[in-house]
Structure formats: structure tokens, C-alpha cells
Design a protein around this motif. Structure first.
Motif, PDB file in Angstrom:
ATOM      1  N   CYS A  56     -35.759 -15.236  18.225  1.00  0.00           N
ATOM      2  CA  CYS A  56     -36.309 -14.188  17.481  1.00  0.00           C
ATOM      3  C   CYS A  56     -36.787 -14.260  16.055  1.00  0.00           C
ATOM      4  CB  CYS A  56     -35.355 -13.097  17.652  1.00  0.00           C
ATOM      5  SG  CYS A  56     -35.709 -11.314  17.342  1.00  0.00           S
ATOM      6  N   SER A  57     -35.773 -14.767  15.266  1.00  0.00           N
ATOM      7  CA  SER A  57     -36.128 -15.292  13.869  1.00  0.00           C
ATOM      8  C   SER A  57     -37.422 -15.710  13.773  1.00  0.00           C
ATOM      9  CB  SER A  57     -35.124 -15.911  13.104  1.00  0.00           C
ATOM     10  OG  SER A  57     -33.920 -15.650  13.312  1.00  0.00           O
ATOM     11  N   PHE A  58     -37.787 -16.976  14.526  1.00  0.00           N
ATOM     12  CA  PHE A  58     -39.213 -17.622  14.533  1.00  0.00           C
ATOM     13  C   PHE A  58     -40.263 -16.490  14.563  1.00  0.00           C
ATOM     14  CE2 PHE A  58     -42.294 -19.894  16.606  1.00  0.00           C
ATOM     15  CZ  PHE A  58     -42.963 -20.779  15.622  1.00  0.00           C
ATOM     16  N   LEU A  59     -40.047 -15.682  15.698  1.00  0.00           N
ATOM     17  CA  LEU A  59     -41.279 -14.932  16.051  1.00  0.00           C
ATOM     18  C   LEU A  59     -41.371 -13.770  15.200  1.00  0.00           C
ATOM     19  CD1 LEU A  59     -40.681 -14.908  19.997  1.00  0.00           C
ATOM     20  CD2 LEU A  59     -42.497 -16.096  18.732  1.00  0.00           C
ATOM     21  N   ARG A  84     -44.262 -13.348  12.861  1.00  0.00           N
ATOM     22  CA  ARG A  84     -45.700 -13.993  13.422  1.00  0.00           C
ATOM     23  C   ARG A  84     -46.369 -12.625  14.339  1.00  0.00           C
ATOM     24  NH1 ARG A  84     -42.775 -17.995  12.366  1.00  0.00           N
ATOM     25  NH2 ARG A  84     -43.733 -19.941  11.908  1.00  0.00           N
ATOM     26  N   PHE A  85     -45.681 -11.738  14.287  1.00  0.00           N
ATOM     27  CA  PHE A  85     -46.441 -10.318  14.903  1.00  0.00           C
ATOM     28  C   PHE A  85     -46.442  -9.271  13.470  1.00  0.00           C
ATOM     29  CE2 PHE A  85     -44.016 -12.419  18.488  1.00  0.00           C
ATOM     30  CZ  PHE A  85     -44.962 -12.390  19.393  1.00  0.00           C
ATOM     31  N   ARG A  86     -47.609  -8.627  14.132  1.00  0.00           N
ATOM     32  CA  ARG A  86     -47.857  -7.546  12.965  1.00  0.00           C
ATOM     33  C   ARG A  86     -46.581  -6.323  13.086  1.00  0.00           C
ATOM     34  NH1 ARG A  86     -53.608  -4.896  14.127  1.00  0.00           N
ATOM     35  NH2 ARG A  86     -53.026  -3.625  12.242  1.00  0.00           N
ATOM     36  N   ASP A  87     -46.263  -6.144  14.136  1.00  0.00           N
ATOM     37  CA  ASP A  87     -44.942  -5.408  14.132  1.00  0.00           C
ATOM     38  C   ASP A  87     -43.916  -5.807  15.336  1.00  0.00           C
ATOM     39  OD1 ASP A  87     -45.644  -4.263  17.087  1.00  0.00           O
ATOM     40  OD2 ASP A  87     -46.811  -2.878  16.034  1.00  0.00           O
TER      41      ASP A  87
END
Length: 407
Positions: free
Chosen positions: A280-283, A286-289
Motif C-alpha cells: 500500500c505504501s508503494f501504491l 502512484r494513483f491520482r486518488d
């Protein structure tokens, strides 16, 4: 020279290795005393004649302490200093762990309450120590102590049943033995007690209240729909985790799985939480929200619960899936405090609100599940309710995950 500069100049220089070792040992104490209870809860109930409601209240008591004590921990830090506050909390934790393992039932409840109070203080103050000693490496150090916290939580759950079988004292040994870890952490932290770092109110991550200026210019999370959405996400995701660590061993043994295997499955639950946290910390950036992540984690919990219901023989798999989802959910919930605010004081206020209210909600979860089991004599109803909680969590996750701030 300012007061803060004089205070920093007076702080003795200690080895960074020693400081990191102390931090990691403190982190190891944050969950081990809690996760060790679930695997031996059936034995505790049989030995003491506790109902399911009373047994679940035993696990929920530290969460109530988190909710009540966390807002007052910054005052303790300002009165005693960060180092001495941590030392006091570790000493109280050691006393609570030993007290909890004594024969009297009053000692069990009193020790559990002390454990909750001590961990609440450690939870609040440890991030401030990281910020002070490693201001340019906050992410790395926080990640390291989060992994250590999860690792000891998994270890405590996994070895509880085998350790309980080593002596005639049974479940009392795994419940009390973690006092040794608290004393070791206190010993390693001892050289830092020469320091007395006091953090000014409203100027640090320990403070749970906005300062006067911030209060006038920033929107309070208590008066914000977004603030309540984040709080609901924090509380409801905690419900699933604490229901699992409280009742999953009992649910599995009721379906024919051995108590020892159910205990090792708790290790999977907590161990795979590390995987979920890292992923989760990695992702997140990398997402707009965060709407997709906020919906995916509780969806995995639904899959895990359905698996426990219909294919209990594969409980190790379902526990691992639930662990990944739980690790991701807590990282996301904590990240919302910064992602949904515009100022560190506002983030601190949202953190205080979400953790106080959230842990009250989380404390009710295991108790409600235990009461429903007592009323129905089956685990099917409680598991279906847990699925319903996850569906509600998805709704709040989609709201809290939007790219908005309190303002």
C-alpha cells in the motif's frame, strides 16, 4: 540562542545505532501483548468461565484505553519529556503484562487496562522521537519500526499456543512473558533518559490539537463531512482486524482446526500484514486518488470471510489474504490524515479525532461479535455481519479516498 536551540545543544550525543535499536525495541512492544491473547482466548475462557462477551471485552479493553488516553499523551510528553515518557510507559507495560498473567481474575483485567494505557502513550510519542532524531529519514525509520511492530505481533500470535503448552501455568506464560521485551527496551532506552526533550504544544506531530492560530484559519475535522468519512474508515477497518485477532482462532477450532494450527494462522494474519503495508505504501503515490485502494482492501476481507465460511480447511490461505488487506487498510487510514489536510496542525487534529473515535468503534466490534455468537450459538451470523461491515467500509473508502482536503 532560543530556548529550543539551548535545549538541543544540551542533549548528549548518542550513537545513532543505539537510538535506532531503542526505537525498534519500543516498536516491538506495541502489539505483541495484544495479539498473543487471541490464540489462547478459548483456554482463558474455559479456565476462568468467561462468556464470549466478557472474553471479547478483554481484547477490546486496550482499544478503549487507546481512545481515552491518546489525547492526553502529549501533555505527559510536555511534562516529562519524550524519553522519560517512553520509559514510564515501558515500565507500566511491563507491570501490566506481569499483572495480567497472575491467577486472580481482577489482575487479568487490571493488567490488561495498564497495557492499553502504556501502549497508547507509546503509540503517540514514538513518531515524535523519530521526527526529532531522524528528521531527514522519517519515512525509512517509520517503515522500519512498522515492520518490527508487525513482526513481533505475528511472532506473539504464532508461538502463544506452543508456549502455553510448555508448563503447567498454561496461557499465563505467553501472556506474561512479553514483559521481558519491555524491560529490554527500557534498558536500551536508559542512556537516553539523560535527555529531556520537551516538544512545544502545536508545533510537533505529538500534539493532537491545533494551535490558536491554526484553529482560526483551518477547518476543524469535527465540522467536516470529509473528516467524518476518514474517521469512519479508520474505525471500520479496525473492526475487521480486531475481530480477526480476537475470534479467528475460536472460529477455526469450531470448524475442526487444531488450536495450534489456528495459532499459527494468526502468524499468517499478522505476518502478511507486513506485505499489505509495504504494498500500500508503494501504491499510494502512484494513483491520482485512493478510491481503488480503499475499495480493494475491504473487498479482500470479504473474500477471506467467505473462504472461512465455506472452505475452512484452507483457513491459512484466507488468513493470509485478510492479513494483506488489513495491513493495506491501516496504512491507508493513517495516510489519510496527511493526504486529506492542508497543514500539520490540521493533520494532527484529524489524527486525534479519527483515532479516538475510531478505536471506540473498533472496541465495540469484538464485543458485538462475541455477543452475537452467544445469542446464536454459531459463527455464521457474526461472519455475515462482518461482511456487511466491509461493504459499508467500501462506501466510506470511496468517499475518503477522493482527492479532496478539509480546507
Amino acid at each position: 540562542m532560543s530556548v529550543g536551540e539551548r535545549a538541543r545543544a544540551a542533549v548528549p550525543v548518542l550513537s545513532p545505532v543505539l537510538i535506532v535499536a531503542g526505537l525498534l525495541l519500543v516498536a516491538g512492544n506495541l502489539r505483541a501483548g495484544i495479539t498473543t491473547v487471541g490464540p489462547v482466548l478459548a483456554e482463558i475462557r474455559d479456565d476462568l468461565g468467561l462468556s464470549s462477551v466478557a472474553a471479547s471485552a478483554l481484547v477490546s479493553l486496550p482499544l478503549l484505553a487507546f481512545a481515552v488516553v491518546s489525547p492526553f499523551a502529549p501533555r505527559l510528553a510536555r511534562a516529562l519529556g519524550l524519553e522519560r515518557s517512553l520509559a514510564l510507559a515501558l515500565a507500566v507495560l511491563a507491570v501490566g503484562l506481569v499483572l495480567r498473567s497472575l491467577p486472580a481474575i481482577a489482575a487479568l483485567w487490571g493488567g490488561t487496562a495498564l497495557i492499553g494505557v502504556a501502549i497508547a502513550v507509546l503509540n503517540v510519542i514514538l513518531p515524535a522521537l523519530v521526527k526529532r532524531d531522524f528528521p531527514t529519514r522519517i519515512g525509512q525509520i517509520t517503515g522500519a519500526y512498522s515492520v518490527v511492530q508487525a513482526a513481533f505481533a505475528a511472532l506473539a500470535a504464532g508461538i502463544a499456543v506452543p508456549v502455553a503448552g510448555l508448563s503447567a501455568v498454561g496461557w499465563r506464560l505467553p501472556l506474561g512473558m512479553w514483559a521481558v521485551l519491555a524491560l529490554i527496551a527500557l534498558a536500551v532506552l536508559a542512556p537516553q533518559l539523560r535527555r529531556r526533550t520537551v516538544v512545544p504544544e502545536g508545533q510537533d506531530d505529538v500534539s493532537l490539537a491545533t494551535g490558536a492560530v491554526a484553529a482560526r484559519s483551518l477547518r476543524s475535522p469535527w465540522r467536516s463531512a470529509l473528516g467524518w468519512q476518514v474517521t469512519a474508515f479508520m474505525g471500520l477497518q479496525s473492526v475487521g482486524f480486531y475481530v480477526f485477532i480476537t475470534w479467528l482462532p475460536s472460529i477455526e477450532t469450531a470448524s475442526g482446526i487444531s488450536q495450534e494450527a489456528a495459532g499459527w494462522h494468526q502468524l499468517f494474519l499478522n505476518g502478511f500484514g507486513i506485505v499489505g503495508s509495504i504494498a500500500c505504501s508503494f501504491l499510494i503515490p502512484r494513483f491520482r486518488d485512493q478510491r481503488l485502494l480503499a475499495a480493494a482492501a475491504p473487498s479482500l476481507i470479504v473474500v477471506a470471510v467467505l473462504g472461512v465460511l465455506f472452505a475452512p480447511g484452507l483457513s491459512g490461505v484466507w488468513d493470509s489474504i485478510a492479513g494483506v488487506a488489513g495491513g493495506a487498510s491501516i496504512v491507508l487510514a493513517l495516510s489519510f490524515f496527511g493526504l486529506r489536510t492542508t497543514h500539520h496542525a490540521q493533520a494532527a487534529a484529524l489524527s486525534g479525532m479519527a483515532q479516538s473515535v475510531g478505536y471506540l468503534v473498533a472496541a465495540a466490534g469484538p464485543i458485538a461479535v462475541g455477543a452475537l455468537h452467544d445469542a446464536t450459538g454459531s459463527w455464521t451470523g457474526p461472519l455475515l455481519v462482518l461482511i456487511g461491515v466491509q461493504l459499508v467500509l467500501i462506501c466510506f473508502g470511496l468517499l475518503a479516498g477522493r482527492a479532496k482536503v478539509l480546507g
